[in-house]
Design an enzyme around this catalytic site. Structure first.
Site, short mmCIF file in Angstrom:
data_model
loop_
_atom_site.label_atom_id
_atom_site.label_comp_id
_atom_site.label_asym_id
_atom_site.label_seq_id
_atom_site.Cartn_x
_atom_site.Cartn_y
_atom_site.Cartn_z
N CYS A 1 0.82 -1.22 0.00
CA CYS A 1 0.00 0.00 0.00
C CYS A 1 0.85 1.27 0.00
CB CYS A 1 -0.94 0.00 1.19
SG CYS A 1 -1.96 -1.46 1.26
N HIS B 1 -3.08 7.00 3.03
CA HIS B 1 -3.56 5.74 2.47
C HIS B 1 -4.93 5.45 3.08
CE1 HIS B 1 -3.98 1.73 1.19
NE2 HIS B 1 -3.79 1.19 2.38
N ASN C 1 -10.10 -0.08 0.31
CA ASN C 1 -8.63 -0.02 0.27
C ASN C 1 -8.16 -0.50 -1.12
OD1 ASN C 1 -5.89 -0.51 0.55
ND2 ASN C 1 -6.08 -1.47 2.57
#
Ligand code: UT7
Length: 329
Positions: free
Chosen positions: A116, A256, A286
């Site tokens: 990520c 994020h 996500n």
């Protein structure tokens, strides 16, 4: 060229989100979960899913084309393409090579793996290449088709993720705006709390790895949650220190987008008003390496980031990895 090297700015941003939407109500029909649980524990309402046959390079090239248009550059102006992804088209060749070909660019191309944190890691590599004088225009892409690597019978992970892509063209500049500082961190001792175990050289594909569902993303959610909050706070503070700025100087924080509760906890620790944090996790879930760049794109497009804004991108992910970028927009 100063002792710090050339100035580096973001000259264009782009994003591409696949059309198909999967809502929490859809998920209620697939696993033992509820819209209420997902919204209160994560903040997510829906996520987008790539069409059958759409790969990370298909999504990434659409985002890249928009970023190039916004930068007023052509594919042949690119000196390098860096793609951050944990869901590459193939183990090799790189997704970056597929994007290079689909764009019609003529330059070097490679993938980076930092989960990520991948886009933010790749941005720091692009920054260093341009700062050194080696290149003038670099395309940085974060693209994920996570839906292909999720166990759709595991309620603890399948409700969290979505597909999408974002891209930035990073260019040499001279107007005083651009990237001020970057910061990277990692801790491989915690590799096991967030991983996709099989398919690499440690566990090559076999009947056993398939049977044991080792080709799907695995996560110890509450462990990851704790480290995410701690390291995102650390990464913001470290990059500000490098840029001689404080939390109060930040106009917009682009984190994020994994979980609304993580973002609230980071806001509390940094003592930054939640209104200064750009949040879109409710619409996309996500998207791993695509999350930060898509949020950045939307924050600029919506006017939340204006000329002169001080912006911090911060990400956290498998590895473990964490990274941040301080930008004078
Ligand atoms: O991008 C990479 C980084 N990833 C992240 O940052 C994710 C970080 N972690 C998280 O966001 C959270 O830990 C989760 C959203 C994954 C989980 O939230 P949590 O508050 O940590 O819940 P939990 O894992 O402690 O689970 C609580 C309960 C459990 O039931 P019991 O054992 O208390 O009976 C789970 O089985 O919630 C249950 N549960 C669910 N219930 C309904 C887990 N998933 C679900 C679900 N629907 N989808």
């Amino acid at each position: 060229m100063s002792s710090q090297g050339y100035q580096v700015a973001i000259s264009g941003l782009g994003a591409y989100i696949p059309e198909k939407i999967l809502t929490n109500l859809d998920l209620e029909k697939m696993v033992d979960t509820t819209d209420e649980w997902i919204q209160t524990r994560t903040g997510i309402r829906e996520r987008h899913i790539a069409a059958k046959g759409q790969s990370a390079s298909d999504l990434g090239v659409r985002a890249a084309e928009e970023a190039l248009r916004n930068a007023k550059l052509k594919p042949e102006d690119l000196d390098l393409i860096i793609v951050a992804t944990i869901t590459p088209d193939m183990l090799f060749p790189s997704t970056a090579c597929y994007i290079q070909h689909k764009l019609g660019a003529k330059c070097g191309a490679f993938d980076m793996a930092a989960a990520c944190s991948g886009f933010t890691y790749a941005l720091s590599v692009a920054d260093a290449f341009i700062r050194s004088g080696q290149y003038k225009n670099i395309l940085v892409v974060g693209s994920e088709v996570l839906s292909g690597f999720i166990d759709w019978t595991d309620r603890s992970t399948c409700v969290l993720f979505g597909d999408g892509a974002g891209a930035a063209v990073v260019s040499r500049s001279s107007d005083g705006h651009g990237i001020i500082a970057t910061y990277l961190g990692s801790d491989g001792s915690q590799a096991d709390i967030l991983q996709l175990p099989a398919g690499g050289s440690m566990f090559p594909p076999s009947a056993e790895t398939l049977q044991n569902k080792m080709h799907f993303l695995k996560m110890q959610g509450s462990e990851v949650f704790k480290v995410a909050v701690r390291t995102m706070e650390l990464a913001v503070r470290e990059v500000l220190k490098k840029g001689n700025l404080t939390v109060r100087d930040i106009d917009c924080l682009i984190p994020h987008q994994a979980n609304m509760r993580i973002l609230q906890a980071v806001a509390e620790r940094l003592e930054i008003p939640i209104e200064k944090i750009f949040i879109n996790v409710e619409r996309y879930g996500n998207m791993s390496s695509a999350s930060t760049i898509v949020a950045f794109y939307e924050a600029v497009k919506s006017g939340k980031i204006k000329k002169g804004s001080k912006v911090v991108l911060v990400a956290f992910g498998g590895g473990l990895t964490w990274a941040s970028t301080l930008i004078h927009w």
